[in-house]
Scaffold this motif. Structure first.
Motif, mmCIF file in Angstrom:
data_model
loop_
_atom_site.group_PDB
_atom_site.id
_atom_site.type_symbol
_atom_site.label_atom_id
_atom_site.label_comp_id
_atom_site.label_asym_id
_atom_site.label_seq_id
_atom_site.Cartn_x
_atom_site.Cartn_y
_atom_site.Cartn_z
ATOM 1 N N ALA A 1 0.865 -1.176 0.000
ATOM 2 C CA ALA A 1 0.000 0.000 0.000
ATOM 3 C C ALA A 1 0.894 1.215 0.000
ATOM 4 N N ASP A 2 0.969 1.907 -1.106
ATOM 5 C CA ASP A 2 1.924 2.979 -1.287
ATOM 6 C C ASP A 2 1.311 4.320 -0.937
ATOM 7 N N PRO A 3 1.711 4.912 0.205
ATOM 8 C CA PRO A 3 1.139 6.172 0.587
ATOM 9 C C PRO A 3 1.583 7.324 -0.291
ATOM 10 N N THR A 4 2.558 7.097 -1.170
ATOM 11 C CA THR A 4 3.042 8.196 -1.990
ATOM 12 C C THR A 4 2.395 8.203 -3.356
ATOM 13 N N THR A 5 1.417 7.315 -3.586
ATOM 14 C CA THR A 5 0.781 7.296 -4.894
ATOM 15 C C THR A 5 0.189 8.654 -5.246
ATOM 16 N N ALA A 6 -0.345 9.325 -4.254
ATOM 17 C CA ALA A 6 -0.944 10.635 -4.511
ATOM 18 C C ALA A 6 0.094 11.664 -4.909
ATOM 19 N N PHE A 7 1.374 11.383 -4.612
ATOM 20 C CA PHE A 7 2.417 12.343 -4.910
ATOM 21 C C PHE A 7 3.240 11.948 -6.140
ATOM 22 N N ALA A 8 2.833 10.898 -6.858
ATOM 23 C CA ALA A 8 3.671 10.346 -7.910
ATOM 24 C C ALA A 8 3.508 11.074 -9.242
ATOM 25 N N ARG A 9 3.126 12.315 -9.191
ATOM 26 C CA ARG A 9 2.965 13.083 -10.426
ATOM 27 C C ARG A 9 4.322 13.528 -10.951
ATOM 28 N N LEU A 10 4.413 13.666 -12.258
ATOM 29 C CA LEU A 10 5.642 14.183 -12.863
ATOM 30 C C LEU A 10 5.744 15.683 -12.610
ATOM 31 N N ARG A 11 6.948 16.146 -12.367
ATOM 32 C CA ARG A 11 7.181 17.565 -12.114
ATOM 33 C C ARG A 11 8.081 18.129 -13.205
ATOM 34 N N SER A 12 7.871 19.367 -13.545
ATOM 35 C CA SER A 12 8.676 19.997 -14.589
ATOM 36 C C SER A 12 10.048 20.376 -14.046
ATOM 37 N N ARG A 13 10.959 20.649 -14.949
ATOM 38 C CA ARG A 13 12.298 21.065 -14.542
ATOM 39 C C ARG A 13 12.236 22.405 -13.808
ATOM 40 N N ARG A 14 11.314 23.264 -14.250
ATOM 41 C CA ARG A 14 11.166 24.555 -13.583
ATOM 42 C C ARG A 14 10.742 24.357 -12.124
ATOM 43 N N ALA A 15 9.806 23.437 -11.864
ATOM 44 C CA ALA A 15 9.381 23.170 -10.497
ATOM 45 C C ALA A 15 10.546 22.649 -9.660
ATOM 46 N N TYR A 16 11.387 21.830 -10.268
ATOM 47 C CA TYR A 16 12.549 21.296 -9.560
ATOM 48 C C TYR A 16 13.518 22.413 -9.189
ATOM 49 N N VAL A 17 13.802 23.288 -10.122
ATOM 50 C CA VAL A 17 14.742 24.384 -9.857
ATOM 51 C C VAL A 17 14.189 25.314 -8.787
ATOM 52 N N VAL A 18 12.895 25.652 -8.911
ATOM 53 C CA VAL A 18 12.287 26.527 -7.910
ATOM 54 C C VAL A 18 12.338 25.881 -6.524
ATOM 55 N N THR A 19 12.036 24.586 -6.460
ATOM 56 C CA THR A 19 12.092 23.880 -5.170
ATOM 57 C C THR A 19 13.496 23.888 -4.608
ATOM 58 N N LEU A 20 14.473 23.647 -5.469
ATOM 59 C CA LEU A 20 15.866 23.617 -5.030
ATOM 60 C C LEU A 20 16.285 24.975 -4.460
ATOM 61 N N VAL A 21 15.906 26.039 -5.152
ATOM 62 C CA VAL A 21 16.270 27.386 -4.697
ATOM 63 C C VAL A 21 15.566 27.719 -3.376
ATOM 64 N N LEU A 22 14.270 27.418 -3.294
ATOM 65 C CA LEU A 22 13.525 27.718 -2.067
ATOM 66 C C LEU A 22 14.045 26.909 -0.882
ATOM 67 N N ALA A 23 14.319 25.620 -1.110
ATOM 68 C CA ALA A 23 14.835 24.783 -0.022
ATOM 69 C C ALA A 23 16.210 25.262 0.423
ATOM 70 N N GLY A 24 17.059 25.610 -0.527
ATOM 71 C CA GLY A 24 18.378 26.123 -0.172
ATOM 72 C C GLY A 24 18.301 27.430 0.586
ATOM 73 N N THR A 25 17.397 28.327 0.149
ATOM 74 C CA THR A 25 17.230 29.607 0.848
ATOM 75 C C THR A 25 16.703 29.391 2.261
ATOM 76 N N ALA A 26 15.717 28.495 2.389
ATOM 77 C CA ALA A 26 15.174 28.209 3.718
ATOM 78 C C ALA A 26 16.238 27.614 4.629
ATOM 79 N N LEU A 27 17.075 26.738 4.092
ATOM 80 C CA LEU A 27 18.134 26.137 4.896
ATOM 81 C C LEU A 27 19.144 27.197 5.329
ATOM 82 N N ALA A 28 19.502 28.087 4.409
ATOM 83 C CA ALA A 28 20.442 29.156 4.770
ATOM 84 C C ALA A 28 19.862 30.029 5.877
ATOM 85 N N GLY A 29 18.579 30.376 5.770
ATOM 86 C CA GLY A 29 17.945 31.166 6.820
ATOM 87 C C GLY A 29 17.895 30.429 8.140
#
Length: 711
Positions: A373-401
């Motif tokens: 029973a995979d609880p991540t099925t709801a999250f298994a959508r494909l993400r665009s490269r732009r979403a990946y870059v934005v996530t990477l930048v936001l996560a890095g900024t949050a970590l720096a803060g």
């Protein structure tokens, strides 16, 4: 309440009606009834022999004849006139009575919970009933309140009932045999974390509750037992009278409703009575681990030979007797191994927890895997490269803060200018002292969080199970056993010796879990269940080490087990940094293999990948990352589960994206948790592992709730 069940190859169904048990070939009804009649006096004889042996053990040199004479005086109401009388009345008889009451209550409670949930792995432990009851008792004691037996039992009952309600609510609509155990394990971690927090913060008020929290039969007099035994009797009688309804309920909800039995009402009453019995056991002796799993399991296995044992009006008393045998046998074994003096200090629950962990691994190894029973099925959508870059930048900024906030906040608050002066070597003595101790702590939290998150992502891919993580699979527990062994045996051991022991323990635990699971094809549910069993066993071993050591080292080990960055230096975080520097590029090279291994067992072979060798190599990387992080900051749970899940929700399933985002999110989680722990009650501190457990357990429960309709 459609709680998932665990199916086995050659074991009767956990809540099966008598007709469902497979009788031995050629055995008629009369023969099977005769077997049950034969087992009854045999069990009574075994119990009587154990009771006699149990009374004869102790620190005082009192012979059996003297004790027999003292017992006769006690039964006739005579006052104690010599040492034997005093020993018997004040210590040995109360300890024996506690073992009988606790074993009886937990055996019956476990049998009822297994029948209600239709899960042979259900028990007061796996449903977090014991953890909830223990937290309620500790919370009352932490505020300096001393309660008599009845109010203390009521407090434990409320705590256990709330915990059981949460676990059963999370698992009621799920498909997959491990949902209930996973929900119970997650809630147990959170409740145990809160209990440890109170034990650490209110050390004087809760003195002695750590050993009691592992299940101690030691008693002073019969007062508590005299008050709680009638309550246990009420619970037993109630379950016995409910027996026929539980038999009918085993046929299915629809069939029960047709004959006028309300499934919901029957389950509700059974759960309340089972929790009442568990609360009695906790009030008398603390949470004695896994008796509620072992005792009913033994009776159900014997039910294949004598099916009448599976009728609930026989099953409940039989499980009660089996529980008494398990508890008394464990207590006798404890004092035989460690001596009478040490046996009074070492909780009996540690031994029963070890037995229960072995039984859990055994049952999981024998079980068939019913799919994932995979609880991540709801999250298994494909993400665009732009979403990946934005996530990477936001996560890095949050970590720096978060890193900046962590450096500035604490019992002494600083400004950015103070940090600038410290970097250039122009700061005052106070600022230099604060930052010299605080910066290594922040670095340890950052690197350990990243390492645990990456290890969790790798373990989930290798096991093809989104619910797996180093803590649930016993790897963190194995590292804890290795490190705590060194901490307690060699108090002045250096960091490198502790780190090496943690690595050895993590490797041994990983080899055990994956070795047992791989023999049956590394099936997902079995892997997690074996890991939970190994984790429980390592937890019992760690508790044993802590209780056997001197108080100073025990406190040190307990704090370290809660996850702490206190006293860390920059050289001590070098191994984690080295592991990450080596692991991340290596995993980036094998990102395609990680994606393929996470799919199924056949696709990698078709593409020329050797799954066995690749899994071993990737698992080695995860073990090294886990062991170095545990050596640096102690035991921290849920980071390896929460961070990869959040990363997949944000960037999709490809490991080329999941790994860096997981590392950033894991580092962010631990840095924030460490900052919260250092500032909320400053100058006091909350261990970072407790904060992550309190944060991670609700998230894990939410994952289970989101997936309640999936199969």
């Amino acid at each position: 309440m459609n709680v998932s069940s665990s199916t086995t190859k050659d074991r009767p169904a956990p809540a099966a009606a008598p007709a469902e048990a497979a009788p031995s070939a050629g055995a008629g009804p009369a023969a099977r009834r005769g077997r049950a009649l034969l087992l009854a006096p045999l069990a009574v004889l075994v119990l009587a022999a154990l009771a006699a042996l149990h009374v004869s053990q102790g620190t005082a040199a009192v012979g059996p004849g003297t004790l027999w004479h003292a017992l006769g005086s006690a039964l006739t109401g005579g006052d104690p006139v010599d040492q034997a009388d005093a020993v018997l009345l004040s210590s040995r008889l109360p300890r024996l009575a506690a073992g009988l009451v606790v074993g009886c209550a937990l055996g019956a409670a476990g049998a009822a919970l297994q029948s209600v949930s239709r899960n042979v792995l259900a028990s007061p432990d796996t449903l977090a009933v014991n953890a909830g009851a223990y937290l309620a008792v500790v919370a009352v004691a932490a505020f300096g309140i001393t309660l008599p037996a009845f109010p203390a039992g009521g407090t434990a009952f409320v705590g256990g009932l709330l915990a059981a309600g949460i676990v059963l609510g999370l698992s009621r609509a799920g498909a997959g045999p491990i949902r209930l155990v996973l929900a119970g394990s997650a809630l147990t971690l959170a409740l145990s974390g809160l209990s440890q927090l109170l034990l650490i913060l209110r050390e004087q008020q809760t003195s002695g509750l750590y050993a009691w929290g592992n299940g101690s039969l030691g008693q002073i007099g019969m007062e508590t037992i005299d008050r709680m035994a009638p309550v246990a009797l009420v619970g037993l009688v109630g379950l016995f009278l409910l027996g026929k309804r539980l038999d009918i309920l085993a046929l299915g909800d629809d069939g029960a409703a047709v004959v006028g039995v309300s499934p919901r009402l029957t389950r509700g009453v059974a759960v309340v009575l089972a929790v009442l019995l568990a609360a009695v056991a906790v009030t008398v002796a603390g949470p004695v681990g896994f008796v509620g799993l072992c005792a009913p399991a033994v009776v159900r296995l014997a039910g294949a030979w004598a099916p009448v044992l599976l009728r609930h009006r026989v099953l409940i008393p039989a499980a009660s007797v089996a529980g008494m045998i398990v508890v008394l046998g464990a207590d006798i074994l404890l004092r035989a191994l460690f001596g009478a003096q040490a046996g009074t200090a070492v909780p009996t629950g540690i031994v029963t927890s070890l037995f229960g962990a072995l039984l859990l691994v055994f049952l999981a190894h024998r079980s068939r895997d019913a799919g994932s029973a995979d609880p991540t099925t709801a999250f298994a959508r494909l993400r665009s490269r732009r979403a990946y870059v934005v996530t990477l930048v936001l996560a890095g900024t949050a970590l720096a803060g978060a890193v900046v906030a962590a450096v500035l906040l604490g019992d002494t608050r600083l400004l950015l200018g103070d940090v600038g002066y410290w970097i250039t070597g122009r700061s005052g003595d106070l600022v230099s002292f604060v930052l010299d101790t605080r910066v290594p702590r922040v670095a340890a939290a950052l690197l350990a969080g990243a390492a645990l998150a990456v290890a969790g992502a790798v373990v989930q891919a290798v096991s093809r199970n989104p619910l797996a993580e180093p803590g649930i699979l016993g790897v963190v527990g194995g590292a804890g056993v290795g490190a705590v062994t060194v901490l307690t045996v060699v108090p002045l051991a250096g960091f490198w010796l502790i780190g090496g022991a943690a690595l050895a323990g993590a490797a041994a635990a990983a080899a055990l879990v994956f070795g047992l699971a791989a023999r049956r094809g590394l099936e997902q549910n079995r892997l997690v269940l074996i890991g939970i069993g190994v984790s429980a066993g390592t937890g019992a071993l760690v508790s044993l080490l802590i209780v056997l050591t001197d108080p100073h080292n025990g406190t040190k080990a307990l704090t370290w087990l809660s996850g702490s960055t206190y006293g860390r230096t920059l050289p001590e975080v070098v191994p984690v940094l080295t592991a990450l520097v080596v692991a991340l590029p290596l995993l980036a090279v094998f990102r395609r293999e990680l994606d393929l291994i996470g799919l199924d067992a056949d696709t990698p072979r078709l593409l020329g990948i050797r799954p066995g060798t690749m899994r071993l190599g990737l698992l080695t990387v995860a073990v090294v990352l886990t062991a170095t992080s545990v050596a640096a900051v102690g035991v921290i749970g849920f980071v390896g589960l929460v961070a990869p899940h959040a990363a997949r929700a944000l960037v999709g399933q490809r490991h080329a994206r999941v790994l860096p985002v997981s590392a950033l999110l894991g580092a962010l989680l631990v840095v924030v948790a460490d900052t919260v722990g250092r500032t909320v009650i400053a100058p006091g501190q909350i261990p970072v592992g407790i904060v992550t457990a309190v944060i991670g357990a609700p998230y894990f429960g939410w994952l289970l709730w989101r997936s309640k309709g999936e199969s």
